[in-house]
Design a protein around this motif. Structure first.
Motif, short mmCIF file in Angstrom:
data_model
loop_
_atom_site.label_atom_id
_atom_site.label_comp_id
_atom_site.label_asym_id
_atom_site.label_seq_id
_atom_site.Cartn_x
_atom_site.Cartn_y
_atom_site.Cartn_z
N ALA A 364 37.12 40.50 37.06
CA ALA A 364 38.03 40.55 35.91
C ALA A 364 38.36 39.14 35.41
O ALA A 364 38.40 38.89 34.20
N ALA A 365 38.60 38.22 36.34
CA ALA A 365 38.93 36.85 35.95
C ALA A 365 37.76 36.21 35.21
O ALA A 365 37.96 35.50 34.21
N ARG A 366 36.54 36.44 35.69
CA ARG A 366 35.37 35.89 34.99
C ARG A 366 35.24 36.48 33.61
O ARG A 366 34.91 35.79 32.64
N ARG A 367 35.48 37.77 33.49
CA ARG A 367 35.30 38.45 32.20
C ARG A 367 36.23 37.89 31.13
O ARG A 367 35.81 37.66 29.99
N CYS A 368 37.49 37.67 31.49
CA CYS A 368 38.45 37.23 30.47
C CYS A 368 38.71 35.73 30.51
O CYS A 368 39.49 35.22 29.70
N GLY A 369 38.05 35.02 31.42
CA GLY A 369 38.22 33.57 31.48
C GLY A 369 39.64 33.15 31.81
O GLY A 369 40.09 32.08 31.40
N SER A 370 40.33 33.97 32.58
CA SER A 370 41.74 33.73 32.88
C SER A 370 42.03 34.03 34.34
O SER A 370 41.22 34.65 35.04
N VAL A 371 43.19 33.61 34.79
CA VAL A 371 43.63 33.92 36.15
C VAL A 371 44.19 35.35 36.15
O VAL A 371 44.98 35.72 35.27
N VAL A 372 43.76 36.14 37.13
CA VAL A 372 44.22 37.52 37.26
C VAL A 372 44.96 37.66 38.58
O VAL A 372 44.41 37.34 39.65
N VAL A 373 46.19 38.13 38.51
CA VAL A 373 46.98 38.44 39.70
C VAL A 373 46.96 39.95 39.87
O VAL A 373 47.70 40.66 39.18
N ALA A 374 46.08 40.43 40.74
CA ALA A 374 45.99 41.87 40.99
C ALA A 374 47.07 42.21 42.03
O ALA A 374 46.90 41.97 43.22
N LYS A 375 48.19 42.75 41.56
CA LYS A 375 49.37 42.92 42.39
C LYS A 375 49.24 44.10 43.35
O LYS A 375 48.44 44.99 43.15
N GLY A 376 50.08 44.09 44.36
CA GLY A 376 50.15 45.20 45.29
C GLY A 376 50.65 44.74 46.64
O GLY A 376 51.08 43.60 46.82
N ALA A 377 50.57 45.65 47.63
CA ALA A 377 50.92 45.27 49.00
C ALA A 377 49.99 44.17 49.49
O ALA A 377 50.35 43.36 50.34
N ASP A 378 48.78 44.14 48.94
CA ASP A 378 47.88 43.00 49.08
C ASP A 378 47.63 42.48 47.67
O ASP A 378 47.08 43.19 46.84
N SER A 379 48.06 41.30 47.37
CA SER A 379 47.89 40.72 46.03
C SER A 379 46.75 39.72 46.06
O SER A 379 46.66 38.89 46.97
N VAL A 380 45.87 39.81 45.06
CA VAL A 380 44.75 38.89 44.94
C VAL A 380 44.93 38.06 43.68
O VAL A 380 45.08 38.62 42.59
N ILE A 381 44.95 36.75 43.83
CA ILE A 381 45.02 35.83 42.70
C ILE A 381 43.62 35.27 42.50
O ILE A 381 43.11 34.56 43.36
N ALA A 382 42.99 35.60 41.38
CA ALA A 382 41.60 35.23 41.15
C ALA A 382 41.48 34.35 39.92
O ALA A 382 42.13 34.59 38.90
N ALA A 383 40.63 33.32 40.02
CA ALA A 383 40.38 32.40 38.91
C ALA A 383 38.96 32.61 38.40
O ALA A 383 38.07 33.04 39.15
N PRO A 384 38.71 32.30 37.14
CA PRO A 384 37.36 32.51 36.60
C PRO A 384 36.29 31.63 37.22
O PRO A 384 35.10 31.92 37.09
N ASP A 385 36.67 30.56 37.90
CA ASP A 385 35.68 29.68 38.54
C ASP A 385 35.30 30.15 39.94
O ASP A 385 34.55 29.47 40.64
N GLY A 386 35.77 31.33 40.36
CA GLY A 386 35.38 31.89 41.64
C GLY A 386 36.37 31.68 42.77
O GLY A 386 36.18 32.20 43.87
N ARG A 387 37.44 30.94 42.54
CA ARG A 387 38.47 30.80 43.57
C ARG A 387 39.33 32.06 43.62
O ARG A 387 39.57 32.70 42.60
N ALA A 388 39.79 32.37 44.81
CA ALA A 388 40.72 33.49 44.96
C ALA A 388 41.61 33.23 46.17
O ALA A 388 41.18 32.66 47.17
N ALA A 389 42.87 33.64 46.05
CA ALA A 389 43.82 33.59 47.16
C ALA A 389 44.34 35.01 47.37
O ALA A 389 44.57 35.74 46.42
N VAL A 390 44.50 35.38 48.63
CA VAL A 390 44.91 36.74 48.97
C VAL A 390 46.21 36.68 49.76
O VAL A 390 46.32 35.95 50.75
#
Length: 460
Positions: A364-390
């Motif tokens: 999703a982050a690659r598609r929109c060229g933006s940072v996506v915070v996929a929220k939840g009990a496990d949250s994933v913060i993804a950047a369009p350059d391939g970085r992600a923090a969980v």
């Protein structure tokens, strides 16, 4: 980030192969892993009688090493196995265990149960008999530990492939795996600990770590610290929550652009009526705006859509949340934004993407060229350059109205401070979780905001 890398099963195998290519023998690496796990289990179990369950692969080999080392310390250890070891290192580890080996089906329970049946790379669930025996032995134990991963979980997705008991401790070997951080697998473990066994890891995908924050400098003023504008809508309360969170989260100045006169909330937050398109556009024509938040309480009617369009046209650093995500097409997201969707909003915006939650967030982050915070009990913060923090382990008390608005405001506040969308999102998610921890039980979103300042103070 040392010690925070999250590796898929394939990436872990590649990292191990690099160690072997550098001259380390496979069994030597198994000894490292077993030694590290034995030390942690020794500390956690205080010499209680122990049953180690060993599978046929290298995870079972690790179990034999653990059993041997703990027996040498005087721990009453028994081993039960599913069958013969099938890997070269596992066979060597089995040969060095001088005790008896019981059949798993006949094994008697013990105070401490160590699960070394299956670790990284499990592709299918355990056979019913094996899963049932594991759960039955776990029910009779007072302490349950898993080596590398609980048996029965999918390494890369965190799915439960067969029934999995609850564990007191899981010892991740060499690197974290997605299942240590993604639900539902992460929810089966009370405490997870990483054991360093000398493997170099690519940390583009990593565990979310506590941020290093800085207090404002001697030359700071409200605009230098960052002006946040919050576009209000039909539900004024959501905008107020987000505005307060942005202010407490570090922004020097917060301006709430409301639909109607509304003086509720802190006097330090400037509430301006910007109900018409012209007034809203005029208010957003301010080059000092360092972060623009759109979505909390916006609504989903034509008026809301028009307000969102004006906000997008302002070309300010954007945080998009809640209703804005339901009104927006993924391909129309201005690159460089931060999006904070929950599962339903994510699906509405990006559709049914394949792979794990990490895979989906990165796509999703690659598609929109933006940072996506996929929220939840496990949250994933993804950047369009391939970085992600969980992130994991968020308080279940966050499942109450308004906490998402608080997170969106925190993201906007940190974006105004840092100017870096990925860093801002990571800091905000961590502070949100820490504030919830400090708030304790049964809080509401308003009370959560009061715990943000102590969360920040703890990281200065």
């Amino acid at each position: 980030m040392a010690g925070s890398a999250i590796l898929t099963a394939d990436a872990m195998r590649a990292a191990e192969q690099a160690v072997f290519d550098a001259g380390v023998e496979p069994y030597a690496l198994m000894e490292r892993a077993g030694t590290a796990a034995a030390e942690l289990i020794w500390r956690a179990s205080c010499g209680r009688d122990m049953l180690v369950l060993c599978g046929p692969g290298n995870n079972g080999g690790d179990g034999y090493v653990v059993a041997r080392l703990l027996a040498a310390r005087g721990v009453p250890v028994r081993v039960a196995a599913m069958g013969e070891s099938r890997t070269e290192s596992g066979i060597q580890a089995r040969s060095l265990w001088t005790g008896s080996v019981e059949a798993l089906a006949d094994a008697r329970p013990a105070s401490v149960l160590v699960d070394a049946l299956f670790g990284t790379g499990l592709a299918r669930g355990l056979d019913d008999d094996v899963a049932g025996r594991l759960c039955a032995l776990a029910e009779r134990a007072t302490h349950i530990h898993a080596i590398d991963l609980p048996s029965g979980v999918a390494t890369d997705s965190g799915a439960l492939l067969s029934p999995v008991p609850d564990y007191d401790l899981c010892i991740a070997l060499g690197a974290w795996k997605p299942a240590h951080w993604l639900q539902p697998a992460a929810g089966t473990v009370r405490q997870a600990v990483l054991a360093d066994i000398g493997i170099a890891c690519d940390d583009r995908v990593h565990a979310l770590m506590p941020p290093r924050l800085k207090a404002p400098g001697a030359d700071a003023h409200k605009y230098r610290r960052g002006l946040v504008a919050v576009v209000g809508g039909a539900m004024a309360g959501a905008g107020r929550l987000a505005s307060r969170a942005a202010a407490v989260g570090g922004a020097g100045y917060v301006r709430r652009l409301a639909m109607e006169a509304d003086h509720a909330g802190p006097d330090a937050i400037v509430a301006s009526v910007a109900a018409t398109p012209d007034r809203l556009a005029g208010a957003l024509d301010d080059r000092r705006i360092a972060a623009l938040l759109v979505g909390p309480g916006l609504g989903r009617d034509d008026a809301a859509r028009a307000r969102m369009g004006i906000a997008l046209a302002a070309r300010r650093p954007l945080v998009l949340d809640a209703d804005a995500l339901m009104l927006l097409d993924a391909d129309a997201v201005p690159p460089g934004s931060v999006l904070t969707p929950h599962d339903g909003e994510f699906a509405a915006l990006f559709g049914d993407l394949p792979g794990s939650k990490i895979d989906r967030a990165l796509a999703a982050a690659r598609r929109c060229g933006s940072v996506v915070v996929a929220k939840g009990a496990d949250s994933v913060i993804a950047a369009p350059d391939g970085r992600a923090a969980v992130a994991r382990g968020a308080s279940h008390w966050l499942s109450t109205a308004g906490t998402g608005d608080v997170l969106a405001g925190l993201v906007a506040g940190r974006l105004a401070v840092t100017g870096d969308p990925f860093r801002a999102a990571c800091e905000a998610v961590w502070l949100h979780g820490e504030a919830a921890r400090l708030a304790g039980a049964a809080f509401i979103a308003d009370g959560l905001i009061g715990c943000i300042a102590p969360a920040i103070a703890g990281r200065l």
